[in-house]
Design an enzyme around this catalytic site. Sequence first.
Site, short mmCIF file in Angstrom:
data_model
loop_
_atom_site.label_atom_id
_atom_site.label_comp_id
_atom_site.label_asym_id
_atom_site.label_seq_id
_atom_site.Cartn_x
_atom_site.Cartn_y
_atom_site.Cartn_z
NE ARG A 135 -2.95 -5.56 -7.00
CZ ARG A 135 -3.59 -6.18 -5.95
NH1 ARG A 135 -3.84 -4.88 -5.19
NH2 ARG A 135 -3.07 -7.03 -5.99
CB SER B 164 -4.52 1.75 -5.28
OG SER B 164 -4.89 1.28 -4.36
CE LYS C 210 1.09 -3.22 -5.23
NZ LYS C 210 0.18 -3.48 -7.17
CB SER D 185 0.42 -0.63 -2.87
OG SER D 185 -0.50 0.66 -2.54
CB SER D 186 1.81 -5.23 -0.29
OG SER D 186 2.16 -6.39 -0.86
NE ARG E 271 -10.24 -0.22 -1.97
CZ ARG E 271 -9.60 -1.25 -1.01
NH1 ARG E 271 -8.40 -1.34 -0.87
NH2 ARG E 271 -10.13 -2.33 -1.96
N PRO F 211 -0.82 8.00 11.63
CG PRO F 211 -1.94 9.71 12.40
CD PRO F 211 -0.92 9.39 11.00
#
Length: 380
Positions: free
Chosen positions: A64, A95, A172, A242-243, A339, A366
Amino acid sequence: MHSSPSLKSDNLRERLVVRRLTMAHPGDLSALAALLDAGEMAANDIVAVIGKTEGNGGVNDFTRGYFTQSLMALLARHTGKPAEALLRQVPCVLSGGTEGVLSPHYVVFARTSEPASGSGGALAIGTAISAPLPAHDIGRWAHVRSAAAAVRAAMDQAGIERPEDVRFVQLKCPCVTSARAQQAAAIGQTVRTADPGRSMAYARAAGAFGTAVALGEMPDDPRLEGAMLEDFSLGSFRASISSGVEVDAIEAIVLGHSERWQGPLRMGCAPMQDALDIAGVTEAVREIGLLASPQLAPPDAARVAAVFVKCEPDRRGLVRGMRHTMLDDTDINAQRHIRGAVGGLVAGVLGETQIFVSGGAEHQGPDGGGLVAVIAHVVD
């Protein structure tokens, strides 16, 4: 708080341009470089990038940062602005993890202006980048409020006046690394958790809460801080958070519809109740006039400009009553499992592999499910 330039005069309308580009490796920006060299896109018009790299998606996923560094260097050459300044101006949300049939790619968002024609009404984009977030605030209510402020600033910058017109919010957020935890301790502060993986989860939760606060889906109540990663009835069905270690501030990208914009792009977004919820995917495309029966026909598939998905392994260990082992696999991380699984399902419906599928959907859709958002060109 930094946000992009505001909307122009009443005689002009903004227009969003979305280009989905392939990459040969995480530092490959050749497709964008070719567009810039050919004059098909202006570097100064680029306001955001969302991408999917072939890393592991974990704390140590340096693909990233590699992509971000390469992007900013390219934009710096074409704009004359320092790469360090561009980092605070152009959100680059990445991501990691292209498991299964998912293909590495990135989506470039550019905003241009043109003479107003017709009644207007089209997909709009707004961006904002917060001030750096101290490590001791990550995953706490200060983080929630900072995220909410960034979302509101991006909405305002896009000219999206009503929260109900927001279709998708991508944030992010920074996380706490061991080094950041030590730096906090050195100034007499404590972090919510010093575990980097757990910190990423809290960061995503705080981003989702902040989005919900900004969109009026939950109150700005610090007493709800303890509900993070506990009460999964709270959150936002329009948030994708995202983190990562490569950011120190909250980067916000808000997409929605506004009468102050024009062009052919529209966006649909729908929740996925679980990892098998094909109906959620078909509902998202139905909102923008596409029919998946069971798969999009090639002409409709060609209208799709970008796809964004959030998903989460069901923490109860069940999918439609049957036990799954994603959470217990010590060889393959659960986020990589989900994923691959959800990416295959969505790809099958859309007939497309360039899909942004991000795990870690805490409070984003959910519980045990997630959301799917699709940008497409409408037919006149």
